[in-house]
Structure formats: C-alpha cells, structure tokens
Motif scaffolding. Structure first.
Motif, PDB file in Angstrom:
ATOM      1  N   GLY A  28       3.681  12.730  -2.600  1.00  0.00           N
ATOM      2  CA  GLY A  28       3.525  11.856  -1.439  1.00  0.00           C
ATOM      3  C   GLY A  28       2.153  11.225  -1.418  1.00  0.00           C
ATOM      4  N   SER A  29       1.502  11.236  -0.256  1.00  0.00           N
ATOM      5  CA  SER A  29       0.196  10.582  -0.124  1.00  0.00           C
ATOM      6  C   SER A  29      -0.901  11.321  -0.893  1.00  0.00           C
ATOM      7  N   MET A  30      -0.691  12.609  -1.192  1.00  0.00           N
ATOM      8  CA  MET A  30      -1.695  13.386  -1.924  1.00  0.00           C
ATOM      9  C   MET A  30      -1.807  12.909  -3.374  1.00  0.00           C
ATOM     10  N   GLY A  31      -0.705  12.443  -3.947  1.00  0.00           N
ATOM     11  CA  GLY A  31      -0.715  12.028  -5.341  1.00  0.00           C
ATOM     12  C   GLY A  31      -0.759  13.226  -6.278  1.00  0.00           C
ATOM     13  N   TRP A  32      -1.088  12.979  -7.542  1.00  0.00           N
ATOM     14  CA  TRP A  32      -1.133  14.021  -8.587  1.00  0.00           C
ATOM     15  C   TRP A  32      -2.572  14.486  -8.726  1.00  0.00           C
ATOM     16  N   THR A  33      -2.897  15.615  -8.116  1.00  0.00           N
ATOM     17  CA  THR A  33      -4.247  16.161  -8.123  1.00  0.00           C
ATOM     18  C   THR A  33      -4.184  17.657  -7.842  1.00  0.00           C
TER      19      THR A  33
END
Length: 196
Positions: A28-33
């Motif tokens: 979602g808004s966090m992305g790939w991290t």
C-alpha cells in the motif's frame, strides 16, 4: 476493411486484454521497504487482505540505490537467501505480472532487510473456468442407483430424498470480470459496426 477500421480495432485491443487485470501496489502506501513500525501490517498480512488472479500485476516501489526485489523459491524465502533467486529487479518501480496460479515468493535483495521482514508471499487463485470445465460435478443423490439386491433377499425401499434446490450462488469476481470483458468486446464491435 478500410485502414481506419483496422487502426481503430488495433487501438482498442489493449483495452480488451487489460479489462480484467488489477495492479496491486505492494505494501500500500508504505511501499517496498523495511517495516519500521512494529505495529504496522506485515507484507504477508497485506497480501492476505487482497485477492490475486492470473494476469494481475504487483507494483514494487522502493529506492533503487538502496534496495531491490528478488523472486525466489520457498527455501530461499525461508532462509532469506539472496544469492539464489529466480529473478532480480532493481529499477525502483518494478511491475511483476502474476502469470499462473499458486504461490509467488519475494524477498528484499538486501539480506538484512529480508531478515527484518521485507519479504512477501502472494498466492494467486486458480482460474475457476478451467478447473470447473476439467472436473465434472459429483453425481446428485437422485442419479445414483442403489446396488442390486443379493439373491434370496427382498429389496428394502429406497429412502426418500427431500427435493431441495440450493439457492443460486452470488456472482464471483471472476464472472463479473468476464461480463465486463464481454461488455467491452461488444462495445468495441458495436463501435466498429457504427464506423462501417
């Protein structure tokens, strides 16, 4: 067929094939991290809240100079093995197409990030239209005949089966997409006929 009609038909073709596909932004808004908040949803929790179908895409958004995405097998996933991978992506804006049913395993290309839960399992649903066509439904109780009576015995009457018709099931997302797809195809054909 005129050149204009051919051009129109070719320009509409991508819309027909993409009508049923969905793009899912991983995390979602966090992305790939690396998840920094211990209360934040893990990537696998995020995946469990989504339904993935053949043809859908995953969008991995990350800093290309700091991270990458590895598609791996189950064993490499379990052990965060970044040296054994199926595919490696490091462009920062990776689009991965889910081309078959079953599980897909992804980890960060940075081993320390993977150990800190930057990893994902996506399970793609099977295509119901293929599985239901290849496996006939089980016979109904009314169509199964009892075995013949043994010699010297009198047959007992067959138990009465209550005639109940189950309610129709609601349309699935796949059938709704199929209807949408054929609606698009019909619209395109109608447009072509109108132009002709």
């Amino acid at each position: 067929m005129s050149n204009l009609n051919c051009i129109l038909l070719l320009s509409l073709a991508p819309f027909f094939t993409l009508a049923g596909a969905t793009q899912h932004k991983v995390g979602g808004s966090m992305g790939w991290t690396v998840p920094t908040d211990p209360n934040s949803m893990s990537y696998n929790q995020w995946a469990e809240k989504n339904r993935f179908q053949i043809g859908d895409t995953l969008l991995f958004v990350y800093q290309p100079d700091q991270d990458s995405v590895l598609q791996v097998d189950k064993i490499a996933y379990k052990h965060c093995n970044t040296s054994s991978y199926i595919a490696r992506f490091d462009d920062g804006n990776t689009v991965f197409t889910l081309n078959m049913s079953g599980p897909f395993y992804f980890i960060s290309g940075v081993e320390g990030n993977c150990i800190r839960n930057e990893s994902l399992i996506v399970v793609v649903m099977a295509d119901k239209s293929i599985s239901s066509a290849s496996h006939p439904p089980p016979p109904s109780p009314e169509s199964v005949s009892p075995p013949p009576p043994m010699e010297g015995t009198t047959p007992s009457p067959a138990p009465e089966v209550a005639a109940s018709v189950p309610p129709p099931s609601p349309p699935s997302g796949a059938s709704m997409k199929l209807v949408s797809y054929f609606g698009l195809v019909g619209g395109g054909v109608g447009l072509l006929l109108f132009v002709l």
